[in-house]
Design a protein around this motif. Structure first.
Motif, PDB file in Angstrom:
ATOM      1  N   ALA A   1       0.903  -1.207   0.140  1.00 50.67           N
ATOM      2  CA  ALA A   1       0.059   0.116  -0.039  1.00 50.67           C
ATOM      3  C   ALA A   1       0.768   1.205   0.018  1.00 50.67           C
ATOM      4  CB  ALA A   1      -0.793  -0.027   1.432  1.00 50.67           C
ATOM      5  N   THR A   2       0.365   2.283  -0.445  1.00 46.73           N
ATOM      6  CA  THR A   2       0.925   3.597  -0.369  1.00 46.73           C
ATOM      7  C   THR A   2       0.250   4.708   0.732  1.00 46.73           C
ATOM      8  OG1 THR A   2       2.001   5.266  -1.837  1.00 46.73           O
ATOM      9  CG2 THR A   2      -0.163   4.634  -2.361  1.00 46.73           C
TER      10      THR A   2
ATOM     11  N   ARG B   1       6.015   3.866   0.694  1.00 44.28           N
ATOM     12  CA  ARG B   1       5.551   2.677   0.170  1.00 44.28           C
ATOM     13  C   ARG B   1       5.495   1.638   1.307  1.00 44.28           C
ATOM     14  NH1 ARG B   1       8.804   1.281  -5.282  1.00 44.28           N
ATOM     15  NH2 ARG B   1       9.897   3.018  -4.563  1.00 44.28           N
TER      16      ARG B   1
ATOM     17  N   LEU C   1      -0.502   0.315  -6.333  1.00 40.90           N
ATOM     18  CA  LEU C   1      -0.584   0.117  -4.983  1.00 40.90           C
ATOM     19  C   LEU C   1      -1.801   0.938  -4.406  1.00 40.90           C
ATOM     20  CD1 LEU C   1       3.107   0.543  -3.424  1.00 40.90           C
ATOM     21  CD2 LEU C   1       1.643  -1.529  -4.077  1.00 40.90           C
ATOM     22  N   PRO C   2      -2.647   0.438  -3.819  1.00 41.44           N
ATOM     23  CA  PRO C   2      -3.870   1.198  -3.292  1.00 41.44           C
ATOM     24  C   PRO C   2      -3.462   2.141  -2.006  1.00 41.44           C
ATOM     25  CG  PRO C   2      -3.869  -1.147  -2.112  1.00 41.44           C
ATOM     26  CD  PRO C   2      -2.852  -0.826  -3.284  1.00 41.44           C
ATOM     27  N   GLU C   3      -3.962   3.128  -2.044  1.00 43.13           N
ATOM     28  CA  GLU C   3      -3.782   4.207  -1.005  1.00 43.13           C
ATOM     29  C   GLU C   3      -4.292   3.920   0.301  1.00 43.13           C
ATOM     30  OE1 GLU C   3      -3.748   8.911  -0.518  1.00 43.13           O
ATOM     31  OE2 GLU C   3      -4.603   8.213  -1.978  1.00 43.13           O
ATOM     32  N   LEU C   4      -3.473   3.978   1.676  1.00 43.69           N
ATOM     33  CA  LEU C   4      -3.800   3.573   2.949  1.00 43.69           C
ATOM     34  C   LEU C   4      -4.547   4.860   3.482  1.00 43.69           C
ATOM     35  CD1 LEU C   4      -3.910   1.693   5.292  1.00 43.69           C
ATOM     36  CD2 LEU C   4      -1.705   2.870   6.093  1.00 43.69           C
TER      37      LEU C   4
ATOM     38  N   LEU D   1      -3.948  -3.589   6.478  1.00 47.14           N
ATOM     39  CA  LEU D   1      -2.784  -4.159   5.453  1.00 47.14           C
ATOM     40  C   LEU D   1      -2.752  -5.711   5.637  1.00 47.14           C
ATOM     41  CD1 LEU D   1       0.345  -2.053   6.757  1.00 47.14           C
ATOM     42  CD2 LEU D   1      -1.150  -1.816   4.586  1.00 47.14           C
TER      43      LEU D   1
ATOM     44  N   LEU E   1      -5.388  -6.527   2.887  1.00 51.07           N
ATOM     45  CA  LEU E   1      -4.811  -6.419   1.686  1.00 51.07           C
ATOM     46  C   LEU E   1      -4.212  -7.601   1.256  1.00 51.07           C
ATOM     47  CD1 LEU E   1      -3.765  -2.867   1.189  1.00 51.07           C
ATOM     48  CD2 LEU E   1      -5.640  -3.893  -0.172  1.00 51.07           C
TER      49      LEU E   1
ATOM     50  N   ARG F   1      -7.126  -7.786  -5.178  1.00 49.15           N
ATOM     51  CA  ARG F   1      -6.017  -6.726  -4.659  1.00 49.15           C
ATOM     52  C   ARG F   1      -5.712  -5.885  -5.838  1.00 49.15           C
ATOM     53  NH1 ARG F   1      -3.085  -9.990  -2.221  1.00 49.15           N
ATOM     54  NH2 ARG F   1      -1.543 -10.306  -4.027  1.00 49.15           N
TER      55      ARG F   1
ATOM     56  N   GLU G   1      -8.095   2.169  -2.709  1.00 53.54           N
ATOM     57  CA  GLU G   1      -8.056   2.697  -1.466  1.00 53.54           C
ATOM     58  C   GLU G   1      -8.541   1.829  -0.493  1.00 53.54           C
ATOM     59  OE1 GLU G   1      -9.383   6.532   1.527  1.00 53.54           O
ATOM     60  OE2 GLU G   1      -9.979   6.296  -0.872  1.00 53.54           O
TER      61      GLU G   1
END
Length: 253
Positions: A130-131, A140, A158-161, A177, A180, A188, A193
């Motif tokens: 995730a980012t 990251r 990468l999905p945003e956290l 996380l 995910l 995934r 997000e």
């Protein structure tokens, strides 16, 4: 009348010319053979110790790194702190491994001696899942919430956290996380997000506008099967939101 016979030697006397008899069962020179063999063994051990620890025959001449993608090789070698020329036998592999594992990109490492003169460092890097946008930069994060790398642009794929207190010790971060990492690749890859108001309140925002209320990370396999079954139906493909937090009761909207 009796005669005394004087032609037979007295059995109790020894012949001086015969000399002492050797001790029974003890071969002559046996003790010296044992001493000689012991000296040979000591000499051989001394030679081996000299070759391993004192000579220039078996010293570190090359340091090789494998498995690294995020961390540059030069940083790994510098962190390892291996001096060229040190005897291979004196290398402290455990201390070397610990120094390499302090790098933020490295989850674990192995240090191997490849005789006669090479040390190989095998790196197992952290995998970003995730980012997180913070201070105008994108971090990251791996599955443990550890920052692996950062940059000025959002990394693709990468999905945003989205959590209130991101970090490796934050329960909401770890719950998001884990959700995910438990997802199969096909799901995934669609997450844009992941949001977590708390460790039991995880929400996934998917490509196409679908919002999935996931709830806690537990029972992931049941939730995945439920979501897959729902999306196979025409009605499921047109949904904007679905709640699978309790797999026994499916809520759609």
């Amino acid at each position: 009348m009796t005669e005394a016979r004087t032609d037979q030697p007295d059995s109790g006397t020894e012949d001086p010319a015969a000399g002492p008899e050797p001790a029974a069962g003890r071969p002559r020179g046996g003790r010296w053979k044992v001493i000689f063999v012991a000296l040979l063994v000591v000499a051989a051990l001394g030679a081996v110790c000299w070759v391993l620890l004192g000579s220039k025959l078996l010293v570190v001449r090359h340091v090789e790194v494998s498995g690294a993608a995020l961390a540059p090789r030069d940083r790994i070698v510098a962190a390892a702190g291996i001096r060229l020329g040190v005897p291979m036998a004196r290398l402290d592999a455990g201390a070397t491994r610990a120094r390499v594992e302090r790098l933020r990109e490295v989850e674990s490492a192995e240090v191997r001696r490849e005789w006669p003169a090479t040390v190989r460092i095998v790196v197992h890097e952290r995998v970003p899942v995730a980012t997180l946008e913070r201070g105008g930069r994108y971090q990251r994060l791996d599955r443990h919430g550890v920052t692996v790398a950062d940059g000025a642009t959002r990394p693709p794929g990468l999905p945003e956290l989205s959590v209130s207190s991101p970090g490796p010790s934050d329960p909401a971060t770890l719950a998001a996380l884990k959700v995910l990492t438990d997802l199969p690749d096909r799901l995934r890859g669609r997450v844009t997000e992941v949001e977590a108001a708390g460790p039991a309140s995880v929400t996934l925002h998917m490509k196409g506008g679908l919002t999935v209320t996931w709830g806690p990370p537990e029972r992931a396999a049941e939730k995945i099967r439920l979501l897959d079954s729902l999306e196979r139906t025409p009605a499921g493909r047109s949904l904007h939101g679905v709640d699978v937090s309790s797999p026994e009761v499916l809520i759609t909207r």
